[in-house]
Design a protein around this motif. Structure first.
Motif, short mmCIF file in Angstrom:
data_model
loop_
_atom_site.label_atom_id
_atom_site.label_comp_id
_atom_site.label_asym_id
_atom_site.label_seq_id
_atom_site.Cartn_x
_atom_site.Cartn_y
_atom_site.Cartn_z
N THR A 1 115.31 39.49 83.52
CA THR A 1 116.44 40.39 84.27
C THR A 1 115.78 41.75 84.33
O THR A 1 114.64 41.95 84.29
N LYS B 1 118.24 40.37 73.27
CA LYS B 1 117.37 39.43 73.34
C LYS B 1 116.04 39.82 72.81
O LYS B 1 115.38 40.29 73.12
N GLU C 1 118.31 37.09 79.03
CA GLU C 1 117.62 36.09 78.96
C GLU C 1 116.40 36.62 77.85
O GLU C 1 116.12 37.84 77.86
N ARG D 1 126.86 33.59 81.83
CA ARG D 1 125.65 32.62 81.29
C ARG D 1 124.32 33.46 81.40
O ARG D 1 124.36 34.62 82.00
N PRO D 2 123.27 33.16 80.29
CA PRO D 2 122.08 33.91 80.22
C PRO D 2 121.66 34.21 81.81
O PRO D 2 121.30 33.23 82.52
N GLY D 3 121.36 35.30 82.36
CA GLY D 3 120.52 35.20 83.54
C GLY D 3 121.49 35.87 84.67
O GLY D 3 121.26 36.37 85.68
N SER E 1 125.32 29.97 73.87
CA SER E 1 124.67 30.90 74.56
C SER E 1 125.09 31.54 75.75
O SER E 1 124.61 32.67 76.41
#
Length: 763
Positions: free
Chosen positions: A427, A477, A401, A377-379, A333
């Motif tokens: 985001t 995404k 995300e 990482r996502p975000g 991820s």
């Protein structure tokens, strides 16, 4: 040679040389060659350096591949310093290397760029590196104006140390552009005027002004362009000259008309919180802009009362750090990316770069290296900045995300409604948005760009699954899809009868169809009367003639209803058993006419055919059969046959004659019916008289017995004759069997009618 032509020629030489190398087969030596060993460029323009090279294809059984290429001006041949790491070339270099040649483009040439440039390539072979010797000597020069006299005529010439190919010139006289002066040489008009020249298309890089005469009005900017970091202070300055006293001076922006006046004495005057003007001895003026932002990027010019200028001023470009993605890939991820921190222009200073994650976590120490490998990482987001310039922080770059889709309508979506789909990303909305309509194939075209997808009047054809995507330089995404189900009332109602041609006894299906969402329910009607049933099909397992009529259906759901057009169900069937009648039906004398009529219920309507006895060909066609002048040969059995496309049915009528006695017996039978009671009373009276007479005349009894009783015999004969006539009915009425058998295709009804012959018919 012009710069454009020079560039095209160089590329041609490179391609030609590369072609020759490729045709030479496998080479066994290392080498290279520059297209030009000396090149000249004007300040502010672009030059292209070119080098072709070659190397063995194999070395010690190993295939040789080029792994690295570079240009350099500093360092030894075995340890050169890559130009791309020299801060003074930041964001001004473009390197384009192919199999056997490499080019280096240098933009915004500066005087400091002068020097000798060399090319080197490094392969995968041990010791397999080569520097192309001699190098390319770059010279950077400005335009300048040379004065001369020709028979007392003052001439000016725009001169350059570079060999220019058929250039086009622009001249400025006393700060004003002269469109009528476009050659390399011009004639000066008068004293106290200043002159400058430039190449067309490069007006920003004009020559220094020259005066024709002891003095003139002129302005010279110290910098033609300035690149500044956001948040820094910028000093824009110029020198100026005048042959008269100057009363008013000011700085201005041509793009929006902003003007900043300069005080008449040598001092600093604060115009507002960020702008300051200075003037030194009436020869030098400056505009100081503190804490610059991107909105300060513009051209700035200086003017005074006696002289307004068309001359290009100083172009200020304010830049902040920007994160550039060189390469990015997903690992589970997380996102792992090779990033570079850069600016849109190159400040004239040595810079150190800082990397910060989520606004507080420093990634390593400040370094002169612009590139950094970052894991997000996502975000999470990353920013970069120039050390000691806090306002130059780049916009954040987020590891995205998955977004969500929000619908404006919470309840049912009706056709014609306004519907808005919003792509919600956790985001920042600086990410790019795309909308997709779900496809059956894996490849779905982009439906629309933007954060919102708006249906001003949604239609049923818009019913589908939709999803959105957010994208930035690190990747993309996707959201979960949402189902849009557009509701609407029944649009139309069609009634279909199957089969189309209906015959009695067969199964028949009536189908009502309608386009509706949700699916419609149905109500059936026959001849304006509602029928039982609410399904879309109304079925007759074995239809009867009486089931026919005018049918229609109504389709309805909670949003409305619609009624179909009426359809007449016409049921065809075999003719029913015909009915035959004769006119007149009694007292018809020989020589009179007889009218026979045949009727039958049938669909389609029946045709009628008359046959006599066992004849195969019909005697007549039509419902009525007339016998004119009835004679003895006309007696017999008459058959009426009713026919249509579904079948035929037959009935029979018997016409026969008897002798005159039969006719009389028939007539007496009628009289006997009328006088039966009178005859019986007469007989009883006679018997009574005879008995009374027998008792009262005992003496003559024997005598009486020996005599014949004529009256009694006569009466008895009359009674017998009367009874004989009653045994035969003189008229057989038209008896019709009205019994109907729908399953019988041929049924014969026989009617016996007597036609009386000989004598006149009595009334």
């Amino acid at each position: 040679m012009s710069l454009t032509a020079q560039k095209d020629f160089v590329i041609f030489v490179i391609l030609l040389f590369g072609f020759q190398v490729s045709q030479s087969g496998e080479v066994s030596e290392w080498g290279g060659k520059y297209a030009q060993e000396t090149i000249c460029g004007l300040t502010g323009t672009t030059v292209i350096l070119n080098c072709s090279f070659w190397y063995p294809q194999m070395h010690n059984g190993q295939i040789i591949k080029v792994e690295r290429t570079l240009w350099f001006t500093k360092g030894a041949n075995d340890q050169p310093e890559d130009l791309r790491k020299d801060f003074k070339y930041t964001d001004r270099l473009d390197l384009n290397c192919q199999v056997n040649w490499c080019t280096l483009s240098i933009r915004e040439l500066r005087k400091s760029d002068e020097g000798k440039y060399k090319f080197k390539f490094i392969t995968n072979a041990t010791g397999g590196q080569y520097t192309v010797m001699s190098g390319v000597t770059l010279k950077v020069t400005d335009l300048n104006i040379q004065k001369s006299w020709w028979y007392r005529t003052p001439n000016l010439s725009c001169h350059s140390e570079c060999d220019l190919d058929s250039p086009s010139y622009i001249w400025y006289e006393n700060g004003r552009k002269r469109l009528d002066l476009n050659s390399k040489e011009i004639t000066a008009s008068s004293n106290y005027l200043s002159y400058s020249c430039a190449l067309r298309g490069h007006e920003q890089h004009l020559s220094p002004p020259v005066c024709w005469g002891p003095s003139c009005d002129k302005v010279v900017y110290l910098y033609k362009s300035i690149c500044a970091l956001k948040g820094s202070d910028v000093d824009i300055a110029c020198t100026y000259g005048h042959h008269k006293t100057v009363r008013e001076k000011s700085w201005f922006r041509p793009d929006n008309g902003n003007t900043w006046n300069v005080p008449s004495v040598s001092s600093t005057w604060q115009l507002d919180q960020r702008y300051f003007t200075t003037d030194v001895d009436g020869k030098r003026s400056g505009l100081l802009i503190k804490n610059v932002t991107e909105s300060d990027s513009a051209e700035y010019r200086f003017k005074f009362s006696e002289w307004g200028s068309d001359l290009p001023g100083t172009i200020l470009t304010v830049t902040a750090a920007q994160v550039q993605v060189i390469k990015a890939e997903n690992k589970d991820s997380d996102t792992v990316a090779l990033l570079s921190c850069h600016t849109s222009c190159s400040p004239a200073s040595y810079l150190y770069w800082c990397w910060v994650k989520d606004g507080h976590e420093n990634v390593g120490r400040p370094t002169w290296k612009k590139e950094q490998i970052i894991t997000l990482r996502p975000g999470e987001y990353i920013t970069c900045a120039v050390e000691n310039y806090p306002l130059s922080v780049s916009p954040p770059l987020y590891a995205l995300e998955a977004p969500r889709v929000l619908l404006s309508n919470k309840s049912d979506i009706l056709e014609g409604d306004l519907l808005t789909l919003t792509c919600i990303a956790d985001t920042p909305t600086s990410s790019r948005h795309r909308w997709y309509k779900k496809c059956r194939t894996s490849d779905c075209e982009v439906m629309r760009y933007g954060e919102k997808l708006v249906f001003s009047s949604i239609q049923s054809s818009d019913s589908a699954e939709y999803f959105c995507a957010v994208e930035n330089d690190l990747g993309e995404k996707m959201s979960q899809s949402v189902v849009i189900d557009v509701k609407y009332a029944p649009r139309f109602s069609n009634l279909l009868v199957s089969p189309s041609n209906v015959t009695e006894g067969q199964p028949v299906n009536l189908t009502c169809s309608s386009d509706a969402n949700p699916a419609a329910s149905y109500t059936w009607y026959k001849d304006q009367t509602m029928l039982q049933g609410s399904e879309r099909n109304y079925v007759f397992n074995s239809i009867r003639a009486e089931d026919g009529g005018s049918f229609y259906c109504k389709a309805h759901n909670k949003y409305g209803n619609v009624i179909s057009s009426q359809v007449v169900v016409d049921i065809q069937y075999v003719p029913r058993l015909p009915s035959i009648s004769a006119r007149p039906f009694s007292h018809v004398s020989m020589g009179f006419s007889v009218r026979l009529t045949c009727t039958s219920d049938a669909n389609p309507a029946a045709s009628y055919f008359w046959f006599k006895d066992n004849e195969e060909s019909p005697n007549s066609m039509g419902a009525v059969f007339n016998i004119i002048n009835f004679q003895l040969h006309n007696e017999g059995a008459y058959h009426c046959e009713a026919r249509n496309v579904r079948g035929s049915r037959r009935a029979t009528l018997l016409l026969r004659e008897e002798n005159f006695r039969s006719w009389l017996q028939g007539a007496l039978t009628v009289v006997a019916v009328r006088y039966a009671i009178a005859g019986i009373l007469l007989i009883l009276l006679i018997v009574t008289v005879l008995l009374f007479w027998k008792k009262t005349t005992s003496k003559g009894r024997m005598h009486f017995k020996s005599q014949p009783n004529t009256s009694e015999d006569s009466s008895r004969d009359q009674l017998e004759e009367l009874m004989v006539f009653s045994e035969h009915s003189p008229i057989h009425s038209n008896v019709t069997n009205n019994k109907t058998d729908h399953n019988e295709d041929d049924y014969e009804n026989v009617v016996d009618t007597v036609i009386k012959c000989g004598g006149q018919a009595s009334g």
